[in-house]
Design a protein around this motif. Structure first.
Motif, PDB file in Angstrom:
ATOM      1  N   ASN A 216     -51.830  45.372 -34.448  1.00  0.00           N
ATOM      2  CA  ASN A 216     -53.083  44.835 -33.932  1.00  0.00           C
ATOM      3  C   ASN A 216     -53.864  45.974 -33.283  1.00  0.00           C
ATOM      4  OD1 ASN A 216     -55.182  43.509 -32.619  1.00  0.00           O
ATOM      5  ND2 ASN A 216     -53.917  41.759 -32.022  1.00  0.00           N
TER       6      ASN A 216
ATOM      7  N   THR B 114     -55.178  45.321 -29.544  1.00  0.00           N
ATOM      8  CA  THR B 114     -54.257  45.405 -28.404  1.00  0.00           C
ATOM      9  C   THR B 114     -53.669  46.803 -28.245  1.00  0.00           C
ATOM     10  OG1 THR B 114     -52.440  44.598 -29.801  1.00  0.00           O
ATOM     11  CG2 THR B 114     -53.674  42.966 -28.538  1.00  0.00           C
TER      12      THR B 114
ATOM     13  N   THR C  39     -54.004  36.331 -36.680  1.00  0.00           N
ATOM     14  CA  THR C  39     -53.378  36.453 -35.362  1.00  0.00           C
ATOM     15  C   THR C  39     -52.094  37.274 -35.489  1.00  0.00           C
ATOM     16  OG1 THR C  39     -52.289  34.315 -35.749  1.00  0.00           O
ATOM     17  CG2 THR C  39     -54.339  34.290 -34.465  1.00  0.00           C
TER      18      THR C  39
ATOM     19  N   ASP D 242     -50.448  39.009 -33.513  1.00  0.00           N
ATOM     20  CA  ASP D 242     -49.535  38.975 -32.366  1.00  0.00           C
ATOM     21  C   ASP D 242     -49.080  37.562 -32.011  1.00  0.00           C
ATOM     22  OD1 ASP D 242     -49.406  41.709 -31.818  1.00  0.00           O
ATOM     23  OD2 ASP D 242     -51.252  41.675 -30.652  1.00  0.00           O
TER      24      ASP D 242
ATOM     25  N   ASN E   2     -48.362  34.602 -23.679  1.00  0.00           N
ATOM     26  CA  ASN E   2     -49.508  35.169 -22.977  1.00  0.00           C
ATOM     27  C   ASN E   2     -50.699  34.232 -22.813  1.00  0.00           C
ATOM     28  OD1 ASN E   2     -48.785  38.243 -24.678  1.00  0.00           O
ATOM     29  ND2 ASN E   2     -48.254  37.728 -22.576  1.00  0.00           N
ATOM     30  N   TRP E   3     -50.711  33.096 -23.518  1.00  0.00           N
ATOM     31  CA  TRP E   3     -51.931  32.277 -23.459  1.00  0.00           C
ATOM     32  C   TRP E   3     -51.740  30.906 -22.806  1.00  0.00           C
ATOM     33  CZ3 TRP E   3     -51.803  27.701 -26.173  1.00  0.00           C
ATOM     34  CH2 TRP E   3     -50.950  27.608 -27.271  1.00  0.00           C
TER      35      TRP E   3
ATOM     36  N   MET F 100     -57.668  35.615 -22.482  1.00  0.00           N
ATOM     37  CA  MET F 100     -57.043  36.732 -23.193  1.00  0.00           C
ATOM     38  C   MET F 100     -58.062  37.839 -23.405  1.00  0.00           C
ATOM     39  SD  MET F 100     -53.936  35.589 -23.804  1.00  0.00           S
ATOM     40  CE  MET F 100     -53.286  36.468 -25.223  1.00  0.00           C
TER      41      MET F 100
ATOM     42  N   SER G 116     -58.598  38.510 -31.208  1.00  0.00           N
ATOM     43  CA  SER G 116     -57.513  38.089 -32.100  1.00  0.00           C
ATOM     44  C   SER G 116     -56.443  37.317 -31.345  1.00  0.00           C
ATOM     45  CB  SER G 116     -56.891  39.308 -32.799  1.00  0.00           C
ATOM     46  OG  SER G 116     -56.299  40.189 -31.851  1.00  0.00           O
ATOM     47  N   ARG G 117     -56.227  37.656 -30.096  1.00  0.00           N
ATOM     48  CA  ARG G 117     -55.227  36.948 -29.309  1.00  0.00           C
ATOM     49  C   ARG G 117     -55.749  35.586 -28.842  1.00  0.00           C
ATOM     50  NH1 ARG G 117     -50.455  39.052 -26.473  1.00  0.00           N
ATOM     51  NH2 ARG G 117     -49.895  37.201 -27.663  1.00  0.00           N
TER      52      ARG G 117
ATOM     53  N   GLU H  39     -54.938  32.694 -31.068  1.00  0.00           N
ATOM     54  CA  GLU H  39     -53.592  32.118 -31.039  1.00  0.00           C
ATOM     55  C   GLU H  39     -53.580  30.731 -30.393  1.00  0.00           C
ATOM     56  OE1 GLU H  39     -50.920  34.923 -29.213  1.00  0.00           O
ATOM     57  OE2 GLU H  39     -51.826  36.594 -30.303  1.00  0.00           O
TER      58      GLU H  39
ATOM     59  N   GLU I  31     -53.338  37.221 -18.409  1.00  0.00           N
ATOM     60  CA  GLU I  31     -52.572  36.856 -19.592  1.00  0.00           C
ATOM     61  C   GLU I  31     -51.211  36.227 -19.254  1.00  0.00           C
ATOM     62  OE1 GLU I  31     -54.814  39.565 -22.893  1.00  0.00           O
ATOM     63  OE2 GLU I  31     -52.786  40.163 -22.368  1.00  0.00           O
TER      64      GLU I  31
END
Length: 352
Positions: free
Chosen positions: A64, A67, A117, A119, A125-126, A145, A149-150, A153, A185
């Motif tokens: 990614n 990140t 996604t 990751d 983390n979310w 986040m 891209s995160r 998720e 996060e």
């Protein structure tokens, strides 16, 4: 290769909404023979560790680039995208088998390549969940986040099931689109002592103190902030790569906290209830801080980690951990650690 296993007695893995991709065909044998509810076993007092974890199979797992800007644990390899995904799925399968063999329940989802996604295998983390003994009402929290891209998720099907399972919801995702965006996060940055209602947090681009303080006020927690850095002096992006708190033992890279006052404050607070197992910055690079205590329905406690982390601990450190848990669970996940920059702890979303 397939993500599957066979167990004697009832199955301890809950498969939620399989995709139409090839992975769905591979995981069909994972569908349980009995459906168990969300959450860990009932308790009148808060539990530090859970017996139920949410995991996401790494379909579409890749480097990614977003990140990688501040996750210095990520490295490149010569493998093709197809090889990376195949190896990640194999590692994921071995880890879920190891958990299920000890009676740890898994709520399993799968990402899809078109979700974009890479990751998604790191769902901790979310969101976070909290039991009635901990915060007076079953609660789910959603977090802002840093990278787009995160944020993807947070798929609606998973969010909806979490919302349906918990009576109360707190969301901080509006910070992602604020005039001056900031982020928090989840359990990547908030290391919780759920029994004593204390959260430890290393400040970084992914851990904004104002959001953390508001979070603590809403959930009745006390915050312990500090700053931590790696061997090159760069800020550690997630607290959970250098610190983990179990029921009565804590693994911490104290030397990464260069401010002696902040270090002393953390030790003073944490040592009141936990044996501290100090690790070095070199061991942090081997994911020794990225460990998590879990339990099964029998009340047996386990420390989960990667084999890379296990091998990097000294015998004395492992012995100290084993005074507080029944067993250390570890499997190798080299491609997930190398490409994703996260370890075993990052792969587990705790369900309380």
């Amino acid at each position: 290769m397939c993500i599957r296993d066979r167990y004697g007695g009832s199955c301890s893995l809950i498969f939620r909404r399989p995709s139409d991709d090839m992975l769905a065909q591979q995981v069909k044998e994972f569908i349980p023979r009995e459906v168990v509810p969300w959450g860990t076993q009932p308790s009148e007092t808060p539990l530090q560790s859970t017996d139920t974890i949410l995991m996401v199979a790494p379909v579409g797992f890749q480097t990614n680039a977003e990140t990688a800007m501040d996750n210095y644990f990520m490295k490149k390899t010569a493998h093709t995208p197809a090889e990376i995904e195949r190896m990640a799925l194999q590692e994921f399968s071995s880890l879920t088998r190891a958990f299920a063999a000890e009676g740890i329940r898994i709520v399993l989802y799968s990402s899809e390549k078109w979700h974009q996604t890479p990751d998604a295998v790191f769902p901790n983390n979310w969101f976070s969940t909290h039991s009635t003994p901990e915060v007076k009402e079953p609660t789910v929290v959603f977090y802002p986040m840093k990278t787009p891209s995160r944020r993807n998720e947070r798929r609606q099907n998973i969010v909806s099931e979490l919302q349906a399972a918990y009576a109360r919801e707190h969301s901080f995702v509006q910070w992602e689109t604020a005039d001056f965006p900031h982020f928090l996060e989840s359990t990547g940055v908030l290391i919780k002592d759920r029994v004593r209602k204390i959260a430890y947090a290393a400040l970084s681009q992914r851990c904004y103190s104002k959001i953390a303080t508001t979070w603590a006020e809403k959930l009745g927690y006390r915050m312990v902030f500090f700053r931590a850095s790696d061997l090159q002096g760069r800020p550690i992006y997630h607290t959970n790569v250098m610190m983990s708190v179990g029921t009565s033992v804590a693994v911490v890279c104290l030397e990464s906290i260069e401010n002696l006052e902040e270090r002393k404050n953390l030790v003073d607070v944490l040592s009141q209830s936990h044996e501290i197992v100090p690790i070095t910055r070199e061991q942090t690079n081997e994911f020794c801080g990225n460990v998590l205590e879990v339990r099964n329905a029998k009340g047996q406690k386990f420390m989960a980690m990667s084999s890379r982390a296990y091998d990097a601990f000294t015998e004395e450190q492992r012995a100290s951990i084993l005074k507080h848990v029944d067993k250390i669970i570890h499997t190798p996940i080299p491609i997930i650690e190398t490409i994703g920059g996260g370890g075993v702890r990052c792969m587990m979303g705790e369900i309380f």
